[in-house]
Design an enzyme around this catalytic site. Structure first.
Site, PDB file in Angstrom:
ATOM      1  N   GLY A   1      18.038 103.580 -12.271  1.00  0.00           N
ATOM      2  CA  GLY A   1      18.731 104.270 -13.354  1.00  0.00           C
ATOM      3  C   GLY A   1      18.567 103.600 -14.702  1.00  0.00           C
ATOM      4  O   GLY A   1      19.129 104.061 -15.686  1.00  0.00           O
ATOM      5  N   CYS A   2      17.813 102.507 -14.760  1.00  0.00           N
ATOM      6  CA  CYS A   2      17.573 101.816 -16.018  1.00  0.00           C
ATOM      7  C   CYS A   2      16.140 102.089 -16.471  1.00  0.00           C
ATOM      8  O   CYS A   2      15.218 102.073 -15.654  1.00  0.00           O
ATOM      9  CB  CYS A   2      17.758 100.306 -15.863  1.00  0.00           C
ATOM     10  SG  CYS A   2      19.444  99.824 -15.487  1.00  0.00           S
ATOM     11  N   VAL A   3      15.949 102.342 -17.751  1.00  0.00           N
ATOM     12  CA  VAL A   3      14.611 102.538 -18.287  1.00  0.00           C
ATOM     13  C   VAL A   3      13.857 101.210 -18.239  1.00  0.00           C
ATOM     14  O   VAL A   3      12.706 101.152 -17.833  1.00  0.00           O
ATOM     15  CB  VAL A   3      14.670 103.094 -19.724  1.00  0.00           C
ATOM     16  CG1 VAL A   3      13.285 103.166 -20.337  1.00  0.00           C
ATOM     17  CG2 VAL A   3      15.324 104.468 -19.719  1.00  0.00           C
ATOM     18  N   SER A   4      14.521 100.130 -18.638  1.00  0.00           N
ATOM     19  CA  SER A   4      13.937  98.789 -18.542  1.00  0.00           C
ATOM     20  C   SER A   4      14.042  98.328 -17.089  1.00  0.00           C
ATOM     21  O   SER A   4      14.830  98.847 -16.319  1.00  0.00           O
ATOM     22  CB  SER A   4      14.716  97.810 -19.421  1.00  0.00           C
ATOM     23  OG  SER A   4      14.698  98.214 -20.755  1.00  0.00           O
TER      24      SER A   4
END
Length: 129
Positions: A50-53
């Protein structure tokens, strides 16, 4: 991050910073103080979805006289996200599961002034952590 710094200390520090650019630099500085994870800890099992990074969180339960306390460590490939991890660790690490569940993270992030300055993607990633 300075050892023993509470979330209230962090909120006080943020209140002295005049603008978002100063706060942004401070968040990055907090991230630089995170202890590094090992190569083995940068595993798919520790990766936050769920994190772009890229974000990795490690959970270590510690038995204490008053119950199990959860100690968290983390890392990211992005400087600002490392700083956000440092803030979350200050908020949650070393607490019991009951204490963790009682924390209103959205309220703390609002008190830090982060809610209004993070992109929607970064906010979603923060709450995924």
């Amino acid at each position: 991050m300075a050892s023993g710094m509470s979330i209230e200390d962090l909120i006080a520090d943020f209140s002295f910073l005049e603008d978002w650019e100063e706060r942004y630099r401070y968040v990055i500085e907090l991230g630089r103080e995170l202890a590094p994870l090992t190569a083995e800890e940068h595993s798919p099992e520790n990766k936050v979805q769920g994190c772009v990074s890229q974000v990795w969180l490690v959970t270590e339960p510690h038995a204490e006289t008053d119950g199990v306390h959860l100690v968290f460590r983390g890392d990211s490939d992005a400087h600002i996200v490392r700083g956000l991890i440092a803030i979350l660790l200050r908020l949650y690490s070393g607490k019991t599961p009951a204490e963790i569940l009682a924390i209103d993270a959205k309220d703390v992030m609002a008190r830090l002034g982060l809610n209004e300055h993070l992109s929607p993607q970064r906010s979603n990633g923060l709450f995924s952590m």
